[in-house]
Write a protein that holds these residues in place. Structure first.
Motif, mmCIF file in Angstrom:
data_model
loop_
_atom_site.group_PDB
_atom_site.id
_atom_site.type_symbol
_atom_site.label_atom_id
_atom_site.label_comp_id
_atom_site.label_asym_id
_atom_site.label_seq_id
_atom_site.Cartn_x
_atom_site.Cartn_y
_atom_site.Cartn_z
ATOM 1 N N MET A 213 0.845 -1.268 0.103
ATOM 2 C CA MET A 213 -0.006 -0.045 0.097
ATOM 3 C C MET A 213 0.813 1.310 0.026
ATOM 4 S SD MET A 213 -3.117 -0.695 2.560
ATOM 5 C CE MET A 213 -4.336 -1.906 2.168
ATOM 6 N N PRO A 217 0.417 2.313 -6.848
ATOM 7 C CA PRO A 217 -0.478 1.383 -7.202
ATOM 8 C C PRO A 217 -0.324 0.602 -8.497
ATOM 9 C CG PRO A 217 -1.602 3.630 -6.999
ATOM 10 C CD PRO A 217 0.000 3.588 -6.906
ATOM 11 N N GLY A 218 -0.531 -0.784 -8.426
ATOM 12 C CA GLY A 218 -0.736 -1.339 -9.372
ATOM 13 C C GLY A 218 0.873 -2.078 -9.566
ATOM 14 N N CYS A 273 -6.237 1.963 -12.435
ATOM 15 C CA CYS A 273 -4.771 1.271 -12.174
ATOM 16 C C CYS A 273 -4.895 -0.015 -13.219
ATOM 17 C CB CYS A 273 -4.308 0.977 -10.911
ATOM 18 S SG CYS A 273 -5.265 -0.187 -10.156
ATOM 19 N N LEU A 277 -5.841 -2.726 -7.728
ATOM 20 C CA LEU A 277 -5.298 -1.918 -6.750
ATOM 21 C C LEU A 277 -5.916 -0.620 -6.203
ATOM 22 C CD1 LEU A 277 -1.898 -3.135 -7.333
ATOM 23 C CD2 LEU A 277 -2.705 -3.188 -5.014
ATOM 24 N N CYS A 278 -6.547 -0.036 -7.109
ATOM 25 C CA CYS A 278 -7.337 1.171 -6.860
ATOM 26 C C CYS A 278 -8.639 1.350 -6.576
ATOM 27 C CB CYS A 278 -6.787 2.251 -7.991
ATOM 28 S SG CYS A 278 -7.950 2.183 -9.409
ATOM 29 N N ASP A 294 -8.430 -9.115 -6.821
ATOM 30 C CA ASP A 294 -7.840 -7.863 -6.435
ATOM 31 C C ASP A 294 -7.079 -7.682 -5.053
ATOM 32 O OD1 ASP A 294 -9.772 -6.630 -4.273
ATOM 33 O OD2 ASP A 294 -10.891 -7.977 -5.797
ATOM 34 N N VAL A 296 -7.878 -5.102 -3.119
ATOM 35 C CA VAL A 296 -8.663 -4.031 -2.723
ATOM 36 C C VAL A 296 -9.684 -4.426 -1.644
ATOM 37 C CG1 VAL A 296 -10.068 -2.216 -3.228
ATOM 38 C CG2 VAL A 296 -8.153 -2.510 -4.423
ATOM 39 N N THR B 101 -3.615 4.530 3.087
ATOM 40 C CA THR B 101 -4.349 3.770 1.883
ATOM 41 C C THR B 101 -5.258 2.512 3.062
ATOM 42 O OG1 THR B 101 -2.496 4.073 0.475
ATOM 43 C CG2 THR B 101 -4.128 2.293 -0.125
ATOM 44 N N ASN B 105 -9.781 3.637 1.417
ATOM 45 C CA ASN B 105 -9.846 2.641 0.295
ATOM 46 C C ASN B 105 -11.445 2.636 -0.280
ATOM 47 O OD1 ASN B 105 -11.068 0.403 1.636
ATOM 48 N ND2 ASN B 105 -8.944 0.371 2.750
#
Lengths: 326, 399
Positions: A213, A217-218, A273, A277-278, A294, A296, B101, B105
């Motif tokens: 994190m 991102p990505g 991304c 990740l986003c 993912d 996330v 983050t 999120n």
């Protein structure tokens, strides 16, 4: 409700075991050749095969030989206490000369182009990394591998990697000799134009996801050890996505993301991304079962199955149709 | 081998009132000087090509942030405040980014849809009683300031300092001109109040602020860093969203066909917002510092140089977006625009900003059959943000 038909089984290949060698505590390395003596289909680093172990017992293993030699495929199998005994069967029954049915190699974990790579392997998670290291080295990329295990004797292929690439690039950590692999230290300093590839046990990957994190991102690409039971298996089959808002449906090919397929069909998905990740592309699921890929969504969100990130996540094995709020 | 060329020396100053009030003709002239040119007025390099801007954003080792986002190198000079996450590099940046983050999120922001919807319904319902109104003062400036501080967990008292403080923070990314001086007129007072709002005891127990402070307990960040992260939310989360709402509606007021299409299909609102942010990016430009000698757009840039990154120009680069790059189009995929930045420092609050903008636009689409300009919008004079202090509109309510 839509009724999901079981996905069509992929084409199978008839192989014979050329060699079965114990390469570490509880890790058996198998080399396979085609029964008809022809080459295997071409594959790329990160690929895996389905291995049919009887009736409906199928397990996935990463290919760890070289894509330059298609006459042979090598896999490494860790003996684990899984409920249906897939890996135990491999260890006990697969000996040289045994016939074995497998799928063609498929890839859910491709090595994307980048200037630099950071590879992290935990235990038998080393297997998909081996061809990746070879490609990164051949392309003259800057890379390093951090490889951790319970003990040096449990770490398959460690010695040969060390001999091939040297101690600057191959960093080995054994829990019983030092303090083991310190992910905090390994990921403390994000580097520009560097992708992170990680494969290992779930707990290790969760820790890596949290640490990343702090990276752009990505950058992080992971492969989890696939859930043991068939049905939870990772699917690389094409599937349909019905677009509830736009109307119509699109077919998503194995090498394509939902975002790409939907855009190719002329419909729209908001994304950023494109790497899970986003969260920009989070989409509501109207029906169907997703396979979340993912970093996330929380486990709670993933289990609820109400939303998915369509840049990386797909339909679960056995689910041939997703209806999405697109 | 790439040929190294001397950069074109561009003599116009990007920080004049004329270049700010109507930035696009200025940016076109600057683009003609090449993707990378030298700005005589400021002694910095201008980066305007999409490809070059993208490279700067991705290569955070060569183009560092710890020199500050303004024209001076804050490592050599005294900064006006302790450096924020935006003004830091790894590894200091890394733990702060992880903390942020983890708190902000898509999962945590999803829960905000309901509390964020009611205030939008209230504000827009009041507007629906009128034939004409000002999008900026009666909507864009009202909404984020109502919902965002609640999400962070701020007390009521002191919120009036957030807008002036945000104005200071962003204007400081430009030179210390009269625009800067005006923004800093009561600077000490605004700074003091905002720093106090960032303290643990000022925040409630459920908002993003307290969640950030929780990371002090588990040892990830220090108390000072927690306060700086809450400060980052407060300084970056209000103005930009106000401008995002205003800019989006200023664009849509000029495209009546798009408004009709959106009314027929309100789920396209988020695409319209993304495309509007590409065409009228609220955050237009900021500086980075070159850490080692480098070549960008075939121009050699020496270590220590300041570069001025024109994200607003990258978002209109015809090489990336086509000859109609300056036009708003609902049919364009604006994916890849850099209005929220890209890479390591990409906007953490992006999902919150998108949620606020989508809720407001969807309410507007529901309540108004048409939305048209009722006079020219008046541009705000700001060093780096693009927005308006007034956007008069005429509306016809939905039947």
């Amino acid at each position: 409700m839509t009724i999901t038909a079981p996905s069509k089984a992929p084409a199978t290949l008839d192989t014979v075991i050329e060699s079965a060698e114990k390469v570490a505590d509880e890790v058996l390395s198998l080399e396979l050749r085609k029964v008809d003596g022809t080459d295997f289909p071409a594959w790329e680093p990160g690929a895996h095969i389905d291995v049919h172990l009887g009736d409906d017992l199928i397990r996935q293993y990463s290919v760890c030989s070289t894509p330059d030699d298609l006459s042979v495929l090598k896999i490494g199998v860790l003996r684990t206490p899984d409920s249906r005994g897939g890996s135990a069967y491999v260890h006990e029954h697969l000996t040289p000369g045994t016939a074995l049915t497998i799928s063609a190699p498929r890839n859910n974990f491709p090595l994307l182009k980048s200037r630099k790579y950071l590879f992290i392997a935990g235990g038998v998670g080393i297997t998909p990394m081996i061809p990746m290291l070879e490609q990164a080295e051949a392309e003259g990329k800057e890379w390093v591998l951090h490889y951790g295990g319970r003990s040096r004797t449990s770490m398959a292929f460690a010695d040969e990697l060390l001999a091939k690439y040297g101690p600057e690039k191959i960093l080995l950590y054994a829990n019983d000799e030092d303090n083991g692999l310190d992910l905090n230290a390994v990921l403390a300093l994000p580097r520009a134009h560097m992708l992170v590839y990680a494969c290992g046990p779930g707990g290790m990957l969760t820790a890596i996801e949290e640490l990343c994190m702090g990276w752009p991102p990505g950058v992080l690409h992971t492969e989890r050890f696939v859930a043991a039971e068939l049905g939870a298996a990772s699917s690389s089959e094409p599937f349909e996505v019905e677009l509830a808002q736009t109307g119509g449906s699109v077919k998503v090919q194995p090498n394509q993301s939902i975002v790409d397929a939907v855009e190719e069909a002329g419909a729209r998905v908001l994304s950023s991304c494109r790497a899970g990740l986003c969260g920009t592309c989070e989409t509501r699921i109207i029906s169907g079962e997703p396979e979340h890929r993912d970093a996330v969504l929380t486990q709670e969100d993933k289990d609820a199955g109400e939303v998915m990130l369509v840049c990386v996540s797909r339909a679960a094995a056995g689910c041939s149709r997703l209806v999405l709020d697109l | 081998m790439t040929t190294i060329i001397e950069p074109t020396v561009f003599t116009e100053d990007p920080f004049t009132e004329a270049a700010i009030a109507d930035p696009y003709p200025f940016l076109e002239r600057l683009r003609e000087a090449g993707p990378v040119s030298y700005l005589e007025a400021t002694g910095t390099y201008a980066i305007v090509g999409y490809k070059e801007v993208y490279e700067v954003l991705m290569d955070f080792e060569t183009y560092v942030s710890s020199g500050g986002l303004g024209p001076r190198d804050i490592r050599e000079d005294d900064a006006w405040r302790p450096p924020s996450i935006l003004e830091s590099d790894p590894p200091i940046h890394t733990v702060m980014r992880r903390a942020l983050t983890g708190v902000i999120n898509p999962g945590t922001v999803r829960a905000l849809r309901e509390p964020f919807t009611l205030p939008a319904v209230e504000i827009v319902s009041e507007l629906a009683k009128l034939d004409s109104f000002d999008v900026v003062t009666q909507l864009a400036e009202k909404y984020p300031i109502r919902v965002f501080p609640d999400a962070v967990g701020l007390p009521e008292e002191g919120r009036e300092h957030l807008l002036p403080y945000g104005n200071m923070v962003f204007n400081a990314f430009g030179p210390e001109n009269y625009i800067y001086q005006q923004a800093f007129a009561n600077g000490d007072e605004h700074s003091a109040v905002v720093m106090k709002l960032c303290a643990r005891e000022s925040l409630d127990d459920v908002g993003f602020g307290s969640k950030i402070w929780d990371r002090v307990k588990d040892g990830l960040i220090t108390e000072e860093q927690a306060a700086l992260l809450v400060r980052a939310l407060l300084s970056a989360g209000v103005d930009t969203t106000i401008f995002g709402i205003g800019n989006t509606l200023s664009v849509l007021a000029r495209y009546p066909e798009a408004w009709q299409r959106l009314r027929e299909n309100p789920t396209m609102a988020k695409f319209a917002i993304d495309e509007a942010l590409r065409v009228e990016s609220p955050f237009q430009k900021f500086h980075r510092t070159v850490a080692t000698d480098t070549v960008l757009g075939n121009v050699h840039i020496p270590a220590g140089s300041k570069i001025l990154v024109f994200v607003g120009a990258a978002n209109r680069d015809p090489q990336k977006w086509g000859d109609d790059a300056a036009e708003f189009s609902l049919d364009r995929s604006s994916s890849g625009h850099v209005a929220f930045g890209m890479g390591l420092h990409q906007c953490v609050g992006q999902p919150i900003a998108r949620l606020e903008m989508e809720i407001v636009l969807q309410e507007m689409l529901e309540k108004f059959e048409t939305l048209e300009l009722d006079g020219a919008p008046s541009p705000l004079i700001h060093n780096v943000l693009r927005g308006f202090d007034s956007i008069p509109v005429k509306v016809t309510p939905s039947r």
